[in-house]
Scaffold this motif. Structure first.
Motif, PDB file in Angstrom:
ATOM      1  N   ARG A  19     -13.513  -5.088  -0.094  1.00  0.00           N
ATOM      2  CA  ARG A  19     -12.414  -6.048  -0.090  1.00  0.00           C
ATOM      3  C   ARG A  19     -12.989  -7.439  -0.293  1.00  0.00           C
ATOM      4  O   ARG A  19     -13.999  -7.793   0.313  1.00  0.00           O
ATOM      5  CB  ARG A  19     -11.635  -6.012   1.233  1.00  0.00           C
ATOM      6  CG  ARG A  19     -10.865  -4.718   1.461  1.00  0.00           C
ATOM      7  CD  ARG A  19      -9.696  -4.628   0.494  1.00  0.00           C
ATOM      8  NE  ARG A  19      -8.869  -3.462   0.709  1.00  0.00           N
ATOM      9  CZ  ARG A  19      -8.878  -2.393  -0.077  1.00  0.00           C
ATOM     10  NH1 ARG A  19      -9.702  -2.333  -1.097  1.00  0.00           N
ATOM     11  NH2 ARG A  19      -8.075  -1.383   0.167  1.00  0.00           N
ATOM     12  N   THR A  47      -7.152   2.417  -1.769  1.00  0.00           N
ATOM     13  CA  THR A  47      -7.079   2.020  -3.165  1.00  0.00           C
ATOM     14  C   THR A  47      -8.140   0.978  -3.476  1.00  0.00           C
ATOM     15  O   THR A  47      -8.659   0.316  -2.586  1.00  0.00           O
ATOM     16  CB  THR A  47      -5.696   1.421  -3.498  1.00  0.00           C
ATOM     17  OG1 THR A  47      -5.472   0.306  -2.648  1.00  0.00           O
ATOM     18  CG2 THR A  47      -4.591   2.438  -3.318  1.00  0.00           C
ATOM     19  N   CYS A  48      -8.424   0.835  -4.744  1.00  0.00           N
ATOM     20  CA  CYS A  48      -9.370  -0.152  -5.244  1.00  0.00           C
ATOM     21  C   CYS A  48      -8.612  -1.421  -5.587  1.00  0.00           C
ATOM     22  O   CYS A  48      -7.566  -1.363  -6.236  1.00  0.00           O
ATOM     23  CB  CYS A  48     -10.072   0.405  -6.482  1.00  0.00           C
ATOM     24  SG  CYS A  48     -11.221  -0.731  -7.262  1.00  0.00           S
ATOM     25  N   GLU A  49      -9.113  -2.574  -5.141  1.00  0.00           N
ATOM     26  CA  GLU A  49      -8.464  -3.845  -5.466  1.00  0.00           C
ATOM     27  C   GLU A  49      -8.560  -4.170  -6.954  1.00  0.00           C
ATOM     28  O   GLU A  49      -7.619  -4.674  -7.547  1.00  0.00           O
ATOM     29  CB  GLU A  49      -9.117  -4.995  -4.689  1.00  0.00           C
ATOM     30  CG  GLU A  49      -8.712  -5.080  -3.261  1.00  0.00           C
ATOM     31  CD  GLU A  49      -9.327  -6.282  -2.572  1.00  0.00           C
ATOM     32  OE1 GLU A  49      -8.710  -6.774  -1.643  1.00  0.00           O
ATOM     33  OE2 GLU A  49     -10.426  -6.729  -2.962  1.00  0.00           O
ATOM     34  N   GLU A  52      -6.266  -0.754  -9.609  1.00  0.00           N
ATOM     35  CA  GLU A  52      -5.248  -0.216  -8.712  1.00  0.00           C
ATOM     36  C   GLU A  52      -4.953   1.259  -8.928  1.00  0.00           C
ATOM     37  O   GLU A  52      -4.472   1.940  -8.024  1.00  0.00           O
ATOM     38  CB  GLU A  52      -3.974  -1.051  -8.812  1.00  0.00           C
ATOM     39  CG  GLU A  52      -4.166  -2.442  -8.238  1.00  0.00           C
ATOM     40  CD  GLU A  52      -2.894  -3.261  -8.251  1.00  0.00           C
ATOM     41  OE1 GLU A  52      -1.801  -2.695  -8.423  1.00  0.00           O
ATOM     42  OE2 GLU A  52      -3.002  -4.482  -8.086  1.00  0.00           O
ATOM     43  N   LYS A  55      -7.758   5.629  -6.690  1.00  0.00           N
ATOM     44  CA  LYS A  55      -7.327   5.919  -5.325  1.00  0.00           C
ATOM     45  C   LYS A  55      -8.091   7.111  -4.771  1.00  0.00           C
ATOM     46  O   LYS A  55      -8.581   7.943  -5.523  1.00  0.00           O
ATOM     47  CB  LYS A  55      -5.843   6.276  -5.288  1.00  0.00           C
ATOM     48  CG  LYS A  55      -4.927   5.233  -5.829  1.00  0.00           C
ATOM     49  CD  LYS A  55      -3.507   5.731  -5.851  1.00  0.00           C
ATOM     50  CE  LYS A  55      -2.597   4.718  -6.527  1.00  0.00           C
ATOM     51  NZ  LYS A  55      -1.219   5.173  -6.562  1.00  0.00           N
TER      52      LYS A  55
END
Length: 87
Positions: A19, A47-49, A52, A55
Motif C-alpha cells: 500500500r 486487491t492490487c492498488e 485493480e 486479486k
C-alpha cells in the motif's frame, strides 16, 4: 510503501500486499486481524492498488498471522519483517 504480509497454513511463501499510504496499510492490517479473531468474513479478497483487476481471495481460517512493515529503498528492498534486535 508499506507491506501487509499474511502467513498461510501449509504454505512456505507468504501472501503480501503493498500500500502506498501507511493509513491504508494500517486499515488493511486491522481488517485482516479482526477477520482472524472473529472468523468473519469467511473469505477475504485482497486487491492490487496499481492493477485493480489483480486479486487474490483467501480462506480466513487458513491465515496464521499478519504483519505490517515498511519497504525501504535500501539494498535489501525492505526492513526485515518480524521482530529482531537488529534495527
Amino acid at each position: 510503501m508499506t507491506i501487509v504480509e499474511l502467513a498461510i497454513k501449509m504454505s512456505p511463501m507468504p501472501v503480501s500486499v503493498q500500500r502506498k499510504d501507511k493509513a491504508d496499510a494500517e486499515n488493511l492490517y486491522q481488517q485482516v486481524r479482526q477477520a482472524i479473531e472473529q472468523g468473519q468474513p469467511r473469505l477475504l479478497e485482497l486487491t492490487c492498488e496499481k492493477m485493480e483487476a489483480k486479486k487474490v481471495t483467501l480462506l480466513i481460517s487458513e491465515v496464521l498471522a499478519v504483519q505490517l512493515y515498511e519497504k525501504t529503498a535500501g539494498a535489501g528492498g525492505s526492513k526485515r519483517p518480524g521482530f529482531s534486535f537488529d534495527s
